[in-house]
Every structure is written in structure tokens, then in C-alpha cells.
Design a protein around this motif. Sequence first.
Motif, PDB file in Angstrom:
ATOM      1  N   SER A  73       0.941  -1.303   0.076  1.00 28.48           N
ATOM      2  CA  SER A  73       0.056  -0.119  -0.127  1.00 28.48           C
ATOM      3  C   SER A  73       0.895   1.220   0.051  1.00 28.48           C
ATOM      4  O   SER A  73       0.620   2.272  -0.571  1.00 28.48           O
ATOM      5  CB  SER A  73      -1.133   0.025   1.452  1.00 28.48           C
ATOM      6  N   ASP A  74       1.866   1.043   0.683  1.00 29.42           N
ATOM      7  CA  ASP A  74       2.880   2.275   0.650  1.00 29.42           C
ATOM      8  C   ASP A  74       3.588   2.744  -0.627  1.00 29.42           C
ATOM      9  O   ASP A  74       3.717   3.635  -1.080  1.00 29.42           O
ATOM     10  CB  ASP A  74       4.067   2.243   1.741  1.00 29.42           C
ATOM     11  N   TYR A  75       3.847   1.539  -1.090  1.00 30.80           N
ATOM     12  CA  TYR A  75       4.191   1.589  -2.575  1.00 30.80           C
ATOM     13  C   TYR A  75       3.438   2.288  -3.707  1.00 30.80           C
ATOM     14  O   TYR A  75       3.835   3.153  -4.476  1.00 30.80           O
ATOM     15  CB  TYR A  75       4.825   0.129  -3.158  1.00 30.80           C
ATOM     16  N   LEU A  76       2.062   1.867  -3.369  1.00 32.93           N
ATOM     17  CA  LEU A  76       1.286   2.283  -4.276  1.00 32.93           C
ATOM     18  C   LEU A  76       0.887   3.880  -4.132  1.00 32.93           C
ATOM     19  O   LEU A  76       0.540   4.527  -4.876  1.00 32.93           O
ATOM     20  CB  LEU A  76      -0.157   1.574  -4.173  1.00 32.93           C
ATOM     21  N   ARG A  77       0.707   4.227  -2.902  1.00 31.38           N
ATOM     22  CA  ARG A  77       0.505   5.542  -2.629  1.00 31.38           C
ATOM     23  C   ARG A  77       1.891   6.483  -3.011  1.00 31.38           C
ATOM     24  O   ARG A  77       1.495   7.612  -3.627  1.00 31.38           O
ATOM     25  CB  ARG A  77       0.514   5.787  -0.938  1.00 31.38           C
ATOM     26  N   ARG A  78       2.945   6.059  -2.956  1.00 33.36           N
ATOM     27  CA  ARG A  78       4.146   6.730  -3.484  1.00 33.36           C
ATOM     28  C   ARG A  78       4.066   6.802  -4.941  1.00 33.36           C
ATOM     29  O   ARG A  78       4.370   7.829  -5.490  1.00 33.36           O
ATOM     30  CB  ARG A  78       5.231   6.297  -3.033  1.00 33.36           C
ATOM     31  N   HIS A  79       3.604   5.607  -5.606  1.00 31.60           N
ATOM     32  CA  HIS A  79       3.884   5.801  -7.164  1.00 31.60           C
ATOM     33  C   HIS A  79       2.540   6.833  -7.376  1.00 31.60           C
ATOM     34  O   HIS A  79       2.758   7.365  -8.534  1.00 31.60           O
ATOM     35  CB  HIS A  79       3.360   4.377  -7.389  1.00 31.60           C
ATOM     36  N   ASP A  80       1.286   6.771  -6.806  1.00 27.00           N
ATOM     37  CA  ASP A  80       0.185   7.513  -7.240  1.00 27.00           C
ATOM     38  C   ASP A  80       0.729   9.162  -6.965  1.00 27.00           C
ATOM     39  O   ASP A  80       0.144   9.698  -7.706  1.00 27.00           O
ATOM     40  CB  ASP A  80      -1.064   7.350  -6.566  1.00 27.00           C
ATOM     41  N   GLY A  81       1.380   9.299  -5.860  1.00 28.55           N
ATOM     42  CA  GLY A  81       1.789  10.951  -5.560  1.00 28.55           C
ATOM     43  C   GLY A  81       2.701  11.351  -6.616  1.00 28.55           C
ATOM     44  O   GLY A  81       2.843  12.334  -7.135  1.00 28.55           O
TER      45      GLY A  81
END
Length: 216
Positions: A203-211
Motif C-alpha cells: 500500500s505504501d508503494y502504491l501511494r508513493r507511486h500515485d503521488g
Amino acid sequence: MQGHGYGQPVKQPPHTGWLVLLRVVFVALGILTIGFLAWTMLLRLAAVTRRPLDWVLFVAVLVADIVGIALLGAEPGDDVHTAGGYTGILLVLGALVATTVYYLAADIRHFQVRRQAYRAQQQAYQGRQAPAYGYPAAVTPYNAATVPVATPHPTPVHPAPTRPTPTHPTPAHPIAPHTVPPVPQRPAPARIDQVRAELDELSDYLRRHDGHEGGR
């Protein structure tokens, strides 16, 4: 194969008084005839014992008495004054003494041995006549026709009491065995934590990728 069988039975020896009387008679016969009838003692001994040695001694004493009587008969006159006469006296008197001693010793020993053998035979016979308790007497050639065989009395046998065997009623419908449902196994706590950590990282990886994409 045939066994040794039974030995010849020993006859009962004569009474001791009768044997003593016969010894006295034969010894007196030899002494009263000055040795001329000394051979009669050995004749009786050989007839009783039936040993070859006693028969040989009987013949030797008989010959010695005949030779001694012949030498004394050839002596001239009534007195003995020649070598032949003295030789005849020595033969007759020597045969008398030797015959008397040997006859008494051999006759006594012979009947003692017979008496001992007869007693041993009687003891063995009585031992065969007295069987052990509950067993029949041994049948031998001596008691085959006179001694009845004792048979043991049969011992009554009482049957052991029988106990009834318990019988269980058989059910009409068989009962199915009770099955227990398996208990669901829970995942181990360590596995759950590992999965949760991987989800958090994802989930952290996805948030960083979306930001990152929105900033562009």
C-alpha cells in the motif's frame, strides 16, 4: 534279543546240626582207620562241591593211601625198620592230617557261601513279592501260578462345574460409528504478521507511486 533270564535258584542248605554230625563221622572214620580211609572225606567233599580241584585232591589222597598201605604191607615182620615202611607211614599219616584240615575248612566255607546265597535269594524274592502301593506285583517264574496280580482301584473323576457363557443380544440395526468433524486449523500468528507487513509495504508503494504521477 533275549535277556539274561533268571539265575538257577539256590537250594536251602541242610541244617547246621546235620552238617556237624557228618563232619564228625567222616573225620572219625579217617582217624580210627589210621588214615587208611582218609580219602572218604575228600570223596564226600567233591560230591558236594563238584569242583574239579576237589576231585583231583580226592584222587591224589586215594593214590597216596594205596601206596602207603602197599609199602607197609611189603615190610617184613611186624615192626617197621626199612625206608619203605617209614615212607608208607609218612604218606598215610600226612595224607590223614592234610585231608582232615582241608576237608573241614572247605566244607564249612562251602556251606557258609550257600547259606548267604540262599538268604540273598530269599530277600530278593520277598522284595519282588512286596510291590509299591497302587502297583501290581511283579510276575516271576516263582509266583506266576500262585500269586494273584493286584490291580489298582480306579479313582473316580468328578467333572468340573461348567459356568454359563454370558450372551449379549445382537442389535437389529448396526450403529454407525460417531464421526467428529475436523477442527479448522488457524494460521500461525507469525504467518499473519508477515502477510500484513507485505500488504502494508504494497500500500505504501502504491501511494508513493500515485503521488509521483500526480506531481507530474
